[in-house]
Design a protein around this motif. Structure first.
Motif, mmCIF file in Angstrom:
data_model
loop_
_atom_site.group_PDB
_atom_site.id
_atom_site.type_symbol
_atom_site.label_atom_id
_atom_site.label_comp_id
_atom_site.label_asym_id
_atom_site.label_seq_id
_atom_site.Cartn_x
_atom_site.Cartn_y
_atom_site.Cartn_z
ATOM 1 N N LEU A 24 47.297 42.454 32.186
ATOM 2 C CA LEU A 24 46.303 41.532 32.729
ATOM 3 C C LEU A 24 45.222 41.365 31.674
ATOM 4 C CD1 LEU A 24 46.112 43.092 36.299
ATOM 5 C CD2 LEU A 24 47.393 41.061 35.593
ATOM 6 N N ARG A 30 36.862 41.139 34.655
ATOM 7 C CA ARG A 30 37.474 42.393 35.126
ATOM 8 C C ARG A 30 38.934 42.164 35.569
ATOM 9 N NH1 ARG A 30 34.222 45.866 39.248
ATOM 10 N NH2 ARG A 30 34.738 44.092 40.571
ATOM 11 N N ASN A 31 39.586 41.238 34.869
ATOM 12 C CA ASN A 31 40.988 40.907 35.145
ATOM 13 C C ASN A 31 41.197 40.449 36.585
ATOM 14 O OD1 ASN A 31 41.721 41.626 32.482
ATOM 15 N ND2 ASN A 31 41.856 43.770 33.073
ATOM 16 N N ALA A 32 40.214 39.723 37.126
ATOM 17 C CA ALA A 32 40.350 39.178 38.477
ATOM 18 C C ALA A 32 41.532 38.213 38.524
ATOM 19 C CB ALA A 32 39.066 38.465 38.887
ATOM 20 N N LEU A 33 42.243 38.237 39.639
ATOM 21 C CA LEU A 33 43.511 37.525 39.760
ATOM 22 C C LEU A 33 43.327 36.119 40.324
ATOM 23 C CD1 LEU A 33 45.606 40.477 41.227
ATOM 24 C CD2 LEU A 33 45.373 39.791 38.842
ATOM 25 N N GLY A 61 45.900 46.833 32.386
ATOM 26 C CA GLY A 61 44.834 45.848 32.288
ATOM 27 C C GLY A 61 44.103 45.987 30.963
ATOM 28 N N THR A 67 42.203 45.807 37.525
ATOM 29 C CA THR A 67 41.838 44.492 38.052
ATOM 30 C C THR A 67 40.760 44.642 39.113
ATOM 31 O OG1 THR A 67 42.562 42.524 39.278
ATOM 32 C CG2 THR A 67 43.786 44.542 39.668
ATOM 33 N N GLY A 113 44.824 45.325 43.552
ATOM 34 C CA GLY A 113 44.904 46.222 42.400
ATOM 35 C C GLY A 113 45.294 47.630 42.794
#
Length: 258
Positions: A24, A30-33, A61, A67, A113
């Protein structure tokens, strides 16, 4: 070699030595999806089952975070209500993936996550890992079969602490209750997880897949049925006054922080 490219570069997929590494790569968030990330993850996992050269999947990540969970603005603009939504396809893919999955968890692992880790076979985390399930605080219910899998793994009371109270676990607390295999320093995390993935990739692949199928198979139908029920209730609650108020409060708090 990038096998399933992301249109934005927010997911990096690389195959080497029998390991498909999925990273990610949205560290500024913050590697938000997002929907795009879910689509890429679903494709990368589904393809891993079909690719002859892939024996293990490794998920990590970038930038010190696993994430932060869903990008809530993207999430609300593209609610995962349909059965064939990108979120649903990702959850189905990770729940049914035939090859072993290893996860390397650093920093926040919020919502999905954490629930995705229940479908991984080996999980390694740093001391600062923070496994957090705030579904109820947003007026929602758990997903990914976690309402079944989490109590089974760590017991009802501990699961209630995470799912009802919304209390997070550190990496060391997660290891103590069996959610992760081991806690390792941040500098060693990826190397440790990759070494374990390499050890799995060196095993006879047919026996490896069948061993995972034997370990997971007796719960498969129950997990998929639970995921379907969770998804239906999740979709209903997403439109509820409780959830609308909770999301409004979240965005107001975020705006106040600047």
């Amino acid at each position: 070699m990038t096998t399933v490219p992301s249109t934005t570069g927010h997911v990096l997929v690389e195959d080497a030595d029998g390991i498909r590494s999925i990273t990610l790569n949205r560290p500024d968030k913050r590697n938000a999806l997002t929907v795009e990330i879910y689509e890429t993850l679903a494709a990368a996992l589904a393809d891993a089952d079909r690719a002859d050269g892939v024996r293990v999947v490794l998920i990590a990540g970038a930038g010190g975070a696993f994430t932060g969970g869903n990008d809530l603005k993207d999430f609300l603009n593209n609610p995962p209500i349909a059965e064939d939504s990108a979120v649903s396809r990702f959850l189905q893919a990770i729940a049914t993936c035939a090859v072993p999955i290893v996860a390397a968890v650093e920093g926040p692992a919020v919502g999905v996550g954490t629930t995705m880790l229940l479908h991984c076979d080996l999980v390694y985390a740093t001391p600062d890992a923070r496994l957090h399930l705030p579904f109820i605080d947003l007026g929602l219910v758990p997903e990914a079969g976690s309402s079944l899998l989490l109590p089974k793994l760590i017991g009802h009371q501990r699961a209630a602490q995470m799912l009802m109270l919304g209390e997070p676990l550190s990496g060391e607390q997660a290891a103590a209750v069996g959610l992760v295999n081991a806690v390792v320093p941040s500098a060693d995390l990826l190397a440790t997880a990759r070494a374990k993935a390499a050890a799995l990739a060196a095993k006879p692949p047919g026996a490896l897949r069948r061993t995972k199928a034997l370990m997971r198979g007796h719960d498969r139908e129950a997990v998929l049925a639970t995921m379907a029920t969770e998804g239906r209730i999740f979709g209903e609650l997403l439109r509820s006054p409780e959830a609308v108020a909770a999301f409004q409060a979240f965005f107001m708090k975020a705006a106040a922080k600047g």
